[in-house]
Motif scaffolding. Structure first.
Motif, PDB file in Angstrom:
ATOM      1  N   GLY A  27       0.835  -1.188   0.000  1.00 24.26           N
ATOM      2  CA  GLY A  27       0.000   0.000   0.000  1.00 24.26           C
ATOM      3  C   GLY A  27       0.867   1.233   0.000  1.00 24.26           C
ATOM      4  N   THR A  28       0.307   2.349  -0.441  1.00 23.77           N
ATOM      5  CA  THR A  28       1.094   3.573  -0.605  1.00 23.77           C
ATOM      6  C   THR A  28       0.494   4.715   0.214  1.00 23.77           C
ATOM      7  OG1 THR A  28      -0.166   4.466  -2.483  1.00 23.77           O
ATOM      8  CG2 THR A  28       1.563   2.842  -2.969  1.00 23.77           C
ATOM      9  N   SER A  29       1.235   5.826   0.226  1.00 20.51           N
ATOM     10  CA  SER A  29       0.806   7.008   0.966  1.00 20.51           C
ATOM     11  C   SER A  29      -0.445   7.638   0.369  1.00 20.51           C
ATOM     12  CB  SER A  29       1.937   8.041   1.004  1.00 20.51           C
ATOM     13  OG  SER A  29       2.330   8.383  -0.319  1.00 20.51           O
ATOM     14  N   SER A  30      -0.735   7.361  -0.893  1.00 20.79           N
ATOM     15  CA  SER A  30      -1.942   7.910  -1.527  1.00 20.79           C
ATOM     16  C   SER A  30      -3.156   7.008  -1.345  1.00 20.79           C
ATOM     17  CB  SER A  30      -1.691   8.121  -3.025  1.00 20.79           C
ATOM     18  OG  SER A  30      -1.475   6.869  -3.671  1.00 20.79           O
ATOM     19  N   GLY A  31      -2.983   5.832  -0.734  1.00 22.20           N
ATOM     20  CA  GLY A  31      -4.089   4.906  -0.515  1.00 22.20           C
ATOM     21  C   GLY A  31      -4.202   3.802  -1.537  1.00 22.20           C
ATOM     22  N   THR A  32      -3.322   3.788  -2.534  1.00 27.85           N
ATOM     23  CA  THR A  32      -3.363   2.745  -3.560  1.00 27.85           C
ATOM     24  C   THR A  32      -2.843   1.423  -3.002  1.00 27.85           C
ATOM     25  OG1 THR A  32      -3.003   4.385  -5.286  1.00 27.85           O
ATOM     26  CG2 THR A  32      -2.558   2.100  -5.865  1.00 27.85           C
ATOM     27  N   VAL A  33      -3.480   0.321  -3.398  1.00 30.60           N
ATOM     28  CA  VAL A  33      -3.031  -1.025  -3.049  1.00 30.60           C
ATOM     29  C   VAL A  33      -2.682  -1.756  -4.336  1.00 30.60           C
ATOM     30  CG1 VAL A  33      -3.708  -3.247  -2.058  1.00 30.60           C
ATOM     31  CG2 VAL A  33      -4.428  -1.122  -0.950  1.00 30.60           C
ATOM     32  N   ARG A  34      -1.487  -2.325  -4.395  1.00 29.06           N
ATOM     33  CA  ARG A  34      -1.055  -3.069  -5.584  1.00 29.06           C
ATOM     34  C   ARG A  34      -0.559  -4.456  -5.184  1.00 29.06           C
ATOM     35  NH1 ARG A  34      -0.719   0.977  -9.566  1.00 29.06           N
ATOM     36  NH2 ARG A  34       0.030   3.002  -8.815  1.00 29.06           N
ATOM     37  N   VAL A  35      -0.702  -5.392  -6.129  1.00 23.98           N
ATOM     38  CA  VAL A  35      -0.179  -6.751  -5.973  1.00 23.98           C
ATOM     39  C   VAL A  35       0.798  -7.002  -7.108  1.00 23.98           C
ATOM     40  CG1 VAL A  35      -0.724  -9.209  -5.854  1.00 23.98           C
ATOM     41  CG2 VAL A  35      -2.326  -7.531  -4.902  1.00 23.98           C
ATOM     42  N   PHE A  59      -5.699  -1.628  -6.756  1.00 22.74           N
ATOM     43  CA  PHE A  59      -6.963  -1.223  -6.141  1.00 22.74           C
ATOM     44  C   PHE A  59      -6.817   0.224  -5.678  1.00 22.74           C
ATOM     45  CE2 PHE A  59      -6.252  -5.711  -5.397  1.00 22.74           C
ATOM     46  CZ  PHE A  59      -7.439  -6.295  -5.806  1.00 22.74           C
ATOM     47  N   SER A  60      -7.765   1.059  -6.015  1.00 18.49           N
ATOM     48  CA  SER A  60      -7.698   2.482  -5.653  1.00 18.49           C
ATOM     49  C   SER A  60      -8.943   2.877  -4.877  1.00 18.49           C
ATOM     50  CB  SER A  60      -7.552   3.353  -6.910  1.00 18.49           C
ATOM     51  OG  SER A  60      -6.418   2.990  -7.645  1.00 18.49           O
ATOM     52  N   VAL A  61      -9.161   2.226  -3.732  1.00 20.11           N
ATOM     53  CA  VAL A  61     -10.368   2.475  -2.956  1.00 20.11           C
ATOM     54  C   VAL A  61     -10.096   3.270  -1.685  1.00 20.11           C
ATOM     55  CG1 VAL A  61     -11.648   0.500  -3.825  1.00 20.11           C
ATOM     56  CG2 VAL A  61     -10.114   0.207  -1.891  1.00 20.11           C
ATOM     57  N   HIS A  62      -8.886   3.159  -1.140  1.00 26.71           N
ATOM     58  CA  HIS A  62      -8.562   3.919   0.066  1.00 26.71           C
ATOM     59  C   HIS A  62      -8.225   5.364  -0.311  1.00 26.71           C
ATOM     60  CE1 HIS A  62      -8.601   0.583   2.866  1.00 26.71           C
ATOM     61  NE2 HIS A  62      -7.794  -0.118   2.080  1.00 26.71           N
ATOM     62  N   ARG A  63      -8.618   6.297   0.532  1.00 25.71           N
ATOM     63  CA  ARG A  63      -8.319   7.709   0.292  1.00 25.71           C
ATOM     64  C   ARG A  63      -7.359   8.265   1.337  1.00 25.71           C
ATOM     65  NH1 ARG A  63     -13.542  11.113  -0.750  1.00 25.71           N
ATOM     66  NH2 ARG A  63     -11.914  12.534  -1.499  1.00 25.71           N
ATOM     67  N   SER A  90      -6.409  -4.928   3.661  1.00 26.68           N
ATOM     68  CA  SER A  90      -5.691  -3.663   3.772  1.00 26.68           C
ATOM     69  C   SER A  90      -6.393  -2.764   4.779  1.00 26.68           C
ATOM     70  CB  SER A  90      -5.587  -2.963   2.410  1.00 26.68           C
ATOM     71  OG  SER A  90      -6.877  -2.668   1.901  1.00 26.68           O
ATOM     72  N   VAL A  91      -5.603  -1.949   5.472  1.00 30.35           N
ATOM     73  CA  VAL A  91      -6.111  -1.015   6.474  1.00 30.35           C
ATOM     74  C   VAL A  91      -5.532   0.353   6.161  1.00 30.35           C
ATOM     75  CG1 VAL A  91      -6.349  -0.514   8.945  1.00 30.35           C
ATOM     76  CG2 VAL A  91      -6.085  -2.891   8.165  1.00 30.35           C
ATOM     77  N   CYS A  92      -6.367   1.395   6.205  1.00 36.33           N
ATOM     78  CA  CYS A  92      -5.854   2.739   5.970  1.00 36.33           C
ATOM     79  C   CYS A  92      -6.014   3.588   7.223  1.00 36.33           C
ATOM     80  CB  CYS A  92      -6.524   3.396   4.757  1.00 36.33           C
ATOM     81  SG  CYS A  92      -8.162   4.099   5.074  1.00 36.33           S
ATOM     82  N   ALA A  93      -5.475   4.807   7.165  1.00 38.67           N
ATOM     83  CA  ALA A  93      -5.387   5.670   8.338  1.00 38.67           C
ATOM     84  C   ALA A  93      -6.704   6.329   8.708  1.00 38.67           C
ATOM     85  CB  ALA A  93      -4.323   6.746   8.104  1.00 38.67           C
ATOM     86  N   ASP A  94      -7.762   6.089   7.965  1.00 39.14           N
ATOM     87  CA  ASP A  94      -9.061   6.666   8.284  1.00 39.14           C
ATOM     88  C   ASP A  94      -9.724   5.827   9.372  1.00 39.14           C
ATOM     89  OD1 ASP A  94     -11.517   7.887   8.371  1.00 39.14           O
ATOM     90  OD2 ASP A  94     -12.227   7.057   6.473  1.00 39.14           O
TER      91      ASP A  94
END
Length: 607
Positions: A349-357, A375-379, A394-398
């Motif tokens: 996962g990246t700082s922009s919220g993108t998840v890649r495999v 996957f571009s679902v996290h913001r 995946s878990v994001c900071a929101d």
């Protein structure tokens, strides 16, 4: 605002001596009356009704009330007989032997199980804790558990200034086998290796390491439980991750430092790389996700043979197409087959919220991993990620927003058809303690926990000062179970760890939840049984705490001393820090609105 009026007699209100009402009606407490002469009492009328009924009838019907809320009111009014009855109801509800999932209790180190020695051991423990306070100055709760980690059939438990190791055996259960010397600083990180393979330490020895600030201490634990200090090392920058890869002890910092200690050479090596945001291990490889969008790897097993100009050989494996910072990553090694060998799969996962495999085929080793799916679902920045046999999590900071997908595999390898299917989306709300009284951040990681060929779980501790944890499935967010401290103490640390099965034929490993408490004890919970029970019955739609449970927890928590977790993997991600501040502001406004919508209720009693 509305008012409730109650009519009763003086005799009913004053039959309990030295109560609030006897003081009120005798004039020892000043009163506020309306034009009718009714006395104004600023308390909840819904809770006053059963109290007044008890004063009239001396009877209690606990099934129709909230025992904890009513006990608080009864204590305020000084209705001692009612308080005692409610305490009995609470004791019936909470067993000191726990429910069916409760598996064991490890008392604080230094205490004994014999009741005849309790007074003496309490004096010893208190003397030791006072000595800790004198050495460290203003340390918060030096006797509480800060971190728990596990490896094979061992766990290591970190307190403020010392670490204790336990091992479990089929016949004798959990036994304390090693206690470190008292240190001069507070422990922030712990690493345990309970199965050293080869090397100069031998096959049976174990190792445990602790870190504080920039310093690391490593001990070897002999079969008899005695320990010897291997060495004290410095990373020269704050240690943010401490773990073992085989015999090697690894320390990393987001500033771009990697430290490696090898059991064969007994050599400590510091290495500068680009700023590190995340890491994972795969076999003997250490995989690093970095701030420049690159994924690097180090073959730790070949250290120090693979060195160049006295530096570790750090190799770039992949670079993100948009060069976003790699904030979380997970490596999955497929089972090795005679047809294809190992595939290496990495989800990041990246700082922009993108998840890649990305996928590394055995026949394409020379060309590097290939991008498989995005996957571009996290913001918000991705903070945790796990790629397993069945799921991508995946878990994001929101506020710990979780996304889970189904992973389709063919012969154990990730398949291009039909791709990944979204399963669930939910949040794991968890408030941090600003001043650290609630424990150590390294000891309250939400997960996901579990072996990668099984179902993973999250552990949710909503507020710092609580005796309750929620166990939730990563695949749907539903609640597997909740565990509640058997002695009422706050839970300050937790971890999920799988212990090996017994030597009996057919015995399988079992998964346990270990909770550390403010009084220094460890409580063990059988998650294998919880998962089996959940699999046999239809899990209720409950996930984390309900709205009522959440409000009850928030009412017990001083929100001025808490914040939403700053899950930023690195301080260099400044926009993540801004997001964290926005989340804190959002939570404050939510709480204020919640309280603003509560109708203020008052009670009036006719004299």
């Amino acid at each position: 605002m509305y008012e409730s009026r109650f009519s009763t007699s003086r005799q009913t209100l004053t039959w309990v001596p030295d109560s609030f009402f006897s003081s009120l009606l005798s004039g020892r407490i000043s009163t506020l009356k309306d034009e009718t002469g009714a006395i104004f009492i600023d308390r909840d009328p819904s809770l006053f009704a059963p109290i007044l009924n008890f004063l009239r009838t001396k009877e209690l019907h606990p099934r129709s009330i909230d025992v904890h809320l009513l006990m608080h009111e009864a204590e305020f009014y000084g209705i001692t007989p009612l308080v005692r009855k409610l305490q009995l109801c609470d004791e019936l509800d909470r067993s000191s032997c726990g429910n069916v999932l409760f598996n064991g209790y490890l008392p604080p180190p230094g205490t004994r199980r014999q009741s005849s020695a309790l007074f003496q051991t309490d004096i010893i423990l208190n003397t030791f804790l006072n000595h800790v306070i004198c050495c460290l100055g203003p340390v918060s709760d030096p006797g509480m558990v800060r971190i728990i980690c596990g490896h094979h059939n061992w766990i290591a438990v970190a307190y403020a200034q010392f670490v204790v190791c336990y091992r479990v055996k089929e016949s004798t259960g959990w036994q304390q086998v090693f206690t470190s010397p008292q240190l001069d600083w507070v422990i922030d990180r712990v690493a345990l290796n309970a199965k050293v393979m080869g090397g100069s330490l031998g096959d049976n020895d174990k190792m445990v390491a602790v870190a504080s600030g920039t310093e690391i201490i490593l001990w070897a634990i002999c079969p008899d439980g005695n320990g010897s200090e291997i060495g004290v090392f410095s990373l020269n920058v704050p240690v943010e991750a401490l773990f073992f890869v085989g015999n090697q002890l690894i320390a990393t910092s987001h500033t771009g430092k990697v430290g490696v200690w090898n059991a064969v050479t007994k050599h400590w090596q510091n290495q500068d790389v680009v700023p590190i945001n995340s890491y994972d291990t795969a076999g003997s490889f250490l995989i690093l996700g970095c701030n420049n969008g690159s994924i690097y790897y180090i073959d730790v097993q070949k250290f120090p043979l693979r060195m160049k100009d006295n530096d570790l050989l750090v190799t770039e494996l992949y670079r993100d197409p948009t060069e976003d910072a790699i904030t979380a990553l997970s490596v999955y090694l497929t089972p090795k087959t005679s047809d294809s060998g190992n595939w290496i799969e990495i989800a990041y996962g990246t700082s922009s919220g993108t998840v890649r495999v990305i996928v590394q085929h055995p026949e394409t080793v020379g060309s590097g991993p290939q991008l498989f799916q995005t996957f571009s679902v996290h913001r918000s920045p991705v903070t945790k990620i796990m790629l397993s046999e069945k799921h991508l999590i995946s878990v994001c900071a929101d506020n710990n927003h979780v996304r889970t997908w189904t992973v389709t595999r063919f012969r154990g390898m990730i398949s291009t058809q039909p791709g990944s299917t979204p399963l669930t989306s939910f949040k794991i709300l968890s408030l941090d303690d600003i001043d650290g009284h609630g424990g150590c951040a390294a000891g309250t990681e939400i997960g996901p926990y579990g072996e990668r060929d099984e179902q993973q779980v999250f552990i949710q501790r909503v507020v710092p000062d609580t005796d309750k944890l929620y166990v939730r499935l990563s695949s749907n967010g539903k609640r597997v179970c909740e565990v509640r401290s058997v002695d009422g103490t706050s839970i300050t640390a937790f971890v999920v760890h799988e212990c090996e099965g017994s030597s009996r034929i057919g015995s399988r490993p079992r998964r346990y939840l270990f909770s550390g408490h403010s009084n220094g004890s460890i409580q063990t919970w059988d998650l294998t049984t919880a998962m089996e029970i959940a699999g046999k019955v239809d899990i209720k739609a409950l996930g984390g705490p309900t709205e009522e449970e959440l409000l009850e927890l928030l009412d017990q928590c001083d929100l001025a001393l808490t914040r939403t977790p700053d899950m930023s993997p690195a301080a260099s991600l400044t926009h993540s820090s801004r997001n964290s501040m926005c989340r804190y502001t959002h939570l404050q406004s939510y709480t204020l609105k919640t309280h603003a919508h509560k109708i203020t209720r008052t009670v009036k009693i006719l004299q």
